[in-house]
Design a protein around this motif. Structure first.
Motif, short mmCIF file in Angstrom:
data_model
loop_
_atom_site.label_atom_id
_atom_site.label_comp_id
_atom_site.label_asym_id
_atom_site.label_seq_id
_atom_site.Cartn_x
_atom_site.Cartn_y
_atom_site.Cartn_z
N ALA A 49 0.84 -1.20 0.00
CA ALA A 49 0.00 0.00 0.00
C ALA A 49 0.88 1.24 0.00
O ALA A 49 1.99 1.23 0.54
CB ALA A 49 -0.91 0.00 1.24
N ASP A 50 0.38 2.32 -0.60
CA ASP A 50 1.10 3.58 -0.46
C ASP A 50 0.36 4.54 0.47
O ASP A 50 0.82 5.65 0.70
CB ASP A 50 1.42 4.24 -1.81
CG ASP A 50 0.21 4.55 -2.64
OD1 ASP A 50 0.36 4.60 -3.87
OD2 ASP A 50 -0.89 4.74 -2.08
N TRP A 51 -0.78 4.09 1.02
CA TRP A 51 -1.43 4.83 2.11
C TRP A 51 -2.26 3.87 2.94
O TRP A 51 -2.69 2.81 2.48
CB TRP A 51 -2.29 5.99 1.59
CG TRP A 51 -3.38 5.61 0.63
CD1 TRP A 51 -3.36 5.75 -0.73
CD2 TRP A 51 -4.67 5.02 0.94
NE1 TRP A 51 -4.53 5.28 -1.29
CE2 TRP A 51 -5.35 4.84 -0.28
CE3 TRP A 51 -5.31 4.64 2.11
CZ2 TRP A 51 -6.63 4.30 -0.35
CZ3 TRP A 51 -6.58 4.09 2.05
CH2 TRP A 51 -7.24 3.93 0.83
N GLU A 69 -8.12 0.89 6.51
CA GLU A 69 -8.24 0.57 5.09
C GLU A 69 -7.00 1.03 4.33
O GLU A 69 -6.37 2.04 4.69
CB GLU A 69 -9.51 1.17 4.50
CG GLU A 69 -9.71 2.64 4.72
CD GLU A 69 -11.08 3.11 4.25
OE1 GLU A 69 -11.55 2.61 3.20
OE2 GLU A 69 -11.67 3.97 4.91
N ASP A 70 -6.66 0.28 3.31
CA ASP A 70 -5.48 0.62 2.52
C ASP A 70 -5.74 0.31 1.05
O ASP A 70 -6.79 -0.22 0.69
CB ASP A 70 -4.24 -0.14 3.03
CG ASP A 70 -4.35 -1.66 2.87
OD1 ASP A 70 -4.84 -2.13 1.82
OD2 ASP A 70 -3.94 -2.39 3.79
N ASN A 71 -4.79 0.67 0.22
CA ASN A 71 -4.89 0.36 -1.22
C ASN A 71 -3.81 -0.64 -1.61
O ASN A 71 -3.22 -0.57 -2.67
CB ASN A 71 -4.78 1.63 -2.06
CG ASN A 71 -3.38 2.25 -2.00
OD1 ASN A 71 -2.66 2.06 -1.02
ND2 ASN A 71 -3.01 3.00 -3.02
N GLN A 126 -6.35 8.46 -5.26
CA GLN A 126 -7.15 7.39 -5.83
C GLN A 126 -6.78 6.08 -5.15
O GLN A 126 -5.61 5.77 -4.97
CB GLN A 126 -6.92 7.29 -7.34
CG GLN A 126 -7.45 8.47 -8.12
CD GLN A 126 -8.97 8.61 -8.02
OE1 GLN A 126 -9.68 7.61 -8.05
NE2 GLN A 126 -9.44 9.84 -7.86
N SER A 127 -7.79 5.31 -4.79
CA SER A 127 -7.51 4.08 -4.04
C SER A 127 -7.12 2.93 -4.95
O SER A 127 -6.50 1.98 -4.51
CB SER A 127 -8.73 3.68 -3.23
OG SER A 127 -9.76 3.23 -4.08
N GLY A 128 -7.51 2.95 -6.20
CA GLY A 128 -7.27 1.81 -7.06
C GLY A 128 -8.32 0.74 -6.84
O GLY A 128 -9.29 0.91 -6.11
#
Length: 432
Positions: free
Chosen positions: A43-45, A68-70, A192-194
């Motif tokens: 994840a980047d966030w 939650e993450d992406n 953007q979460s992807g």
């Protein structure tokens, strides 16, 4: 004599609570373990939301923590064969084989399945929603232990002999509706979460939360990666460093560290008396290279044998069998401040900046992620305060006037291993 009878170990479910209490010291560490799981998922966030709390942290009817993450999400196979089996050798094998995460090429941090215990430290009802790459479906895992007491010895208030394999959850799948492309605001920036990621909802919370507790977690998250090197590197050129953590109270972002990071970076660039940067210790050559206020320096380890402290541990110059460090190679950097400089000095720090410096110490990072508790204000892992107290204080810089880090790797330091609690390292012989 009768034939031997096969005996199998059958642990009680209470073992889960006992291990969790010993491995996870408090809710701050539990939440940090889940944040590190997002890091391992590329994840980047990661966004942590405290839902159904008012602005004074009074809990409503159904307070919950949502993480939650992406990241890359989990497939059904991973859930069934790895995620539901704490201490799976999957990550241990990945680490021993020096395998990196598939997208951002990060070194895998977790290896003991502590994240599952971390969730149960925070609450007794867990819902995990996850969607892996190239999947039209998302998977939902529910672990609901809210009808048991904290030690799994009673069920619905009645005593019960419950074994570990009696505990179970549910796994279902559905057409994706939670982990779908959406916009998430992280530290004030729209991201953007992807189409992949994981969302963990923790309900039936076991501890109370407050703004100071949250700020403690936010401070830990700030130090998770070496923010000092991030000040010196272009993160667009190093996408593996892109990992931000945001905290929300309901719909409001709280405890953001973006501003604090900026102030600390500026302070480290402008105000140190000494900047010791680009430091490396080459174990194969037993030599140091580093830069002091812009001047390059190289020293063989033998040069330090003139120092009494070094002689006590490694022997004096000219000894027939001198010792050398067995820890492996490492990097380092230190920023030294004069906390008592007067206003006429270019090194003067106002009261606010003095306190900012004192919040930090010398941190230990491994493969770019902090190893706890080294660097906490009350953790004298380099024994500096102890040595200042047992000898001349003038021989040593004070702990609270130095900000810095030591950077090791799994590959370069294979004999330094995690404690099971994930707090600290153990080493073979004198490696630590």
């Amino acid at each position: 004599m009768s034939a031997p009878t096969e005996l199998k170990i059958k642990p009680y479910a209470r073992l889960l609570a006992m291990i969790g209490d010993q491995l996870i010291k408090n809710e701050r560490i539990a939440l940090m373990e889940l944040i590190k799981n997002s890091y391992d998922a590329d994840a980047d966030w990661v966004k942590i939301t405290f839902a159904d709390f008012d602005e004074n942290w009074n809990a409503g009817a159904n307070p919950k923590i949502i993480i939650e993450d992406n990241g890359s999400g989990m497939s059904r196979k991973v859930i069934e064969t790895a995620w539901m089996s704490p201490a799976t050798p999957h990550k241990r094998r990945a680490r021993s084989e020096d395998r990196l995460t598939p997208d951002k090429k990060r070194v895998v941090q977790g290896e003991k399945g502590i994240g599952r215990f971390a969730m149960l430290k925070l609450g007794s009802r867990i819902t995990v929603t996850t969607r892996p790459k190239n999947s039209a479906e998302e998977y939902v895992v529910v672990l609901d232990f809210s009808d048991y007491d904290n030690e799994f010895t009673t069920h619905h208030g009645k005593s019960k002999e419950l074994f570990l394999d009696d505990l179970s959850g549910t796994l279902s799948s559905r057409t994706a509706k939670v982990i779908v492309p959406r916009t998430v605001v992280v530290e004030g920036v729209e991201r953007q979460s992807g189409s992949t990621g994981t969302r963990i909802e923790i309900e039936c919370l076991k501890t109370t939360w407050s703004q100071p507790t949250l700020e403690g977690v936010a401070t830990d998250a700030l130090k998770l990666q070496p923010i000092f090197t991030r000040a010196l590197n272009n993160r667009h050129e190093h996408p593996e460093l892109q990992f931000d953590v945001a905290f929300y109270l309901g719909d409001k972002e709280v405890a953001s560290q973006t501003h604090e990071i900026g102030l600390l970076r500026e302070l480290m660039e402008s105000s140190p008396v000494l900047k010791i940067t680009d430091g490396t210790y080459d174990a194969a050559k037993s030599s140091y290279r580093f830069t002091v206020n812009g001047k390059k320096v190289q020293r063989d380890f033998d040069a330090f044998r003139e120092i009494r402290r070094c002689q006590n541990r490694f022997g004096a110059a000219g000894d027939d069998s001198p010792k050398y460090p067995s820890c492996g190679s490492f990097g380092f950097a230190f920023y030294v401040f004069d906390l008592k400089a007067d206003q006429s000095s270019k090194f003067y720090l106002d009261k606010e900046n003095v306190e900012r410096v004192k919040k930090h110490r010398v941190y230990l990072y491994r493969d770019g992620i902090r190893v706890y508790p080294y660097g906490d204000p009350d953790d004298d892992w380099l024994r500096i305060d102890m040595l200042r107290g047992t000898s001349s204080a003038a021989e040593f810089l004070s702990n609270d006037q130095v900000i810095g880090w030591v950077d090791i790797t799994h590959v370069g330091n294979p004999k330094l291993m995690d404690k099971t609690s994930r707090e600290g390292l153990v080493g073979e012989g004198d490696t630590f």
